[in-house]
Structures are given as C-alpha cells and as structure tokens.
Enzyme design. Structure first.
Site, short mmCIF file in Angstrom:
data_model
loop_
_atom_site.label_atom_id
_atom_site.label_comp_id
_atom_site.label_asym_id
_atom_site.label_seq_id
_atom_site.Cartn_x
_atom_site.Cartn_y
_atom_site.Cartn_z
N ASP A 26 0.84 -1.32 -0.12
CA ASP A 26 -0.02 0.05 -0.01
C ASP A 26 0.80 1.27 0.19
O ASP A 26 1.50 1.27 0.96
CB ASP A 26 -0.95 0.13 1.40
N HIS A 57 -0.51 -1.15 -4.69
CA HIS A 57 -1.47 -0.53 -4.75
C HIS A 57 -1.37 0.88 -4.43
O HIS A 57 -1.01 1.41 -3.34
CB HIS A 57 -2.42 -1.05 -3.51
N GLY A 135 -4.61 1.14 7.73
CA GLY A 135 -4.96 -0.22 8.03
C GLY A 135 -5.65 -0.50 9.33
O GLY A 135 -5.98 0.55 9.83
N GLY A 136 -6.20 -1.58 9.47
CA GLY A 136 -6.89 -1.88 10.52
C GLY A 136 -8.55 -1.48 10.62
O GLY A 136 -9.10 -1.52 11.79
N ASP A 166 -9.78 -5.63 -0.90
CA ASP A 166 -8.58 -5.16 0.11
C ASP A 166 -9.52 -4.17 1.22
O ASP A 166 -10.16 -3.13 0.87
CB ASP A 166 -7.91 -4.31 -0.86
N GLY A 167 -9.12 -4.76 2.37
CA GLY A 167 -9.68 -3.80 3.73
C GLY A 167 -10.50 -4.57 4.50
O GLY A 167 -11.60 -5.06 4.24
#
Ligand code: ZN
Length: 207
Positions: A26, A57, A135-136, A166-167
């Site tokens: 990322d 990405h 993130g997270g 993604d995610g």
C-alpha cells in the site's frame, strides 16, 4: 505489508514467501489519502527477497508519474485509484506497456457504473472494502454486493478481469467474499496481528 513489523521486515517477507500468493504493498502519499506509508526503498528491499509477485496499490495523486518506477522496482501488478486519475484508460495502458498487470482501485462509495466501462481494459479491479488510507479498519458489509455486481458484469461480457478485495479482510468474511466472486483477498491486520500468521493464511485459503 502495511501491517508488517518494519523492524523485522525480513522475517515477515519470509513468512509471506512461505505462505501467501503475493505481496500487497500500500503506497500512500499524504495527498490522495491523509496518511503516508512507505516508498521506494522499502518496496525495493521487499522485492529483493520476494519470491512471490509484488502487487502495488497506489493511493496517490497523479499515478501516471510513478507507475514506471514501481514497475522498475519489481511490481508485477499495479493498481491506482479511479478517483485519482483523469484518464484511467491511459494509465491502464501505461501499466500494461511496462509489462505489469493493470488494476483499477476504487473506494466503497465510488459508483460501480463508473467502473464498468473500464472492466475490459483491466487485468484486475481492486474493490476497497474500507476507505483507502489506513490499515486496521472494519470491513464494510455492502462490499459483498459490490463484488457480486462486478462479477456479474465480468462474466456477462466474458472478460478476463480478476476481482481483488482489500480492507478488513479476515477469516470472518473470506468465504463469503470468495463466493461473491472475489479471487484475490488482501489481508493485513488479520494476518500480521495474529499469533500464528501462517495458520491464518492457510485457514483463509481453505475456506
Ligand atoms: Zn491495498
């Protein structure tokens, strides 16, 4: 790799090499998204040790300025955000001309109808199931339906476009995402924050 331990990156790269199918990197610029992640030195260091493909990405403005450099750094898949490109077709062509697979990424609130015209020009689409930038985050449930819709369009037109999600991906949603039509799942926190990352990956692949 955003959730990796950067003081022990070699260890996490070896874990991914041994257990996962690709490295998802990322890249955040502090402009397209409010956060800044890491840049070329880290990508190049990972590329040196990676035995699995690098999937970059780009969460950056003006992706056309940087795709060549990421391809040169070893990326074999490069995605950029539809929201960040004036001419997505041109960037997709540029990525393919560099010998990498070209992907179009878009946030959970981006209208799918605006993605549809590009499906034939993409090697993959990156469906964000959280908002790009950190993130997270918690998985957004409406993502299943978005994946299903895109899957339907791809299949109806017989296109060769892979769906990546993604995610907030974890063992709790992996099976449902796969049955909705996703083929590549990006898991960060769910893997790296687990006591046994290898076990989480093999469990998710078995679902
Ligand atoms: Zn990503």
């Amino acid at each position: 790799m955003l959730s990796a331990d950067f003081l022990n990156l070699g260890k996490d790269v070896a874990m991914v090499n041994a257990n996962a199918d690709l490295f998802h990197l990322d890249i955040m610029d502090g402009v397209f998204v409010p956060n800044i992640s890491y840049g070329f030195p880290v990508v190049e260091a990972i590329a040196k040790e990676a035995t699995k493909p690098l999937d970059v990405h780009l969460m950056i403005v003006q992706p056309e300025k940087y795709v060549a450099r990421f391809a040169g750094a070893g990326a074999s898949m490069i995605s950029f955000h539809a929201e960040a490109a004036d001419d997505p077709s041109a960037v997709l062509r540029q990525i393919r001309s560099l010998g990498a697979k070209a992907g179009l990424a878009f946030n959970p609130d981006y209208p799918l109808e605006k993605v549809r015209p590009y499906l034939g020009e993409c090697d993959f689409v990156l469906v964000m199931s959280v908002f790009a930038g950190f993130g997270g985050q918690k998985f957004i449930e409406s993502s299943y339906e978005r994946v299903q819709t895109i899957r339907k369009w791809i299949d109806a037109e017989g296109l060769q476009c892979t769906i990546e999600v993604d995610g907030g991906v974890s063992p709790a949603n992996a099976a449902e995402l796969a049955s909705a039509g996703a083929e590549i799942l990006v898991a960060g926190s769910a893997v790296f924050k687990a006591g046994n990352p290898a076990e989480v990956i093999s469990h998710m692949k078995s679902l």
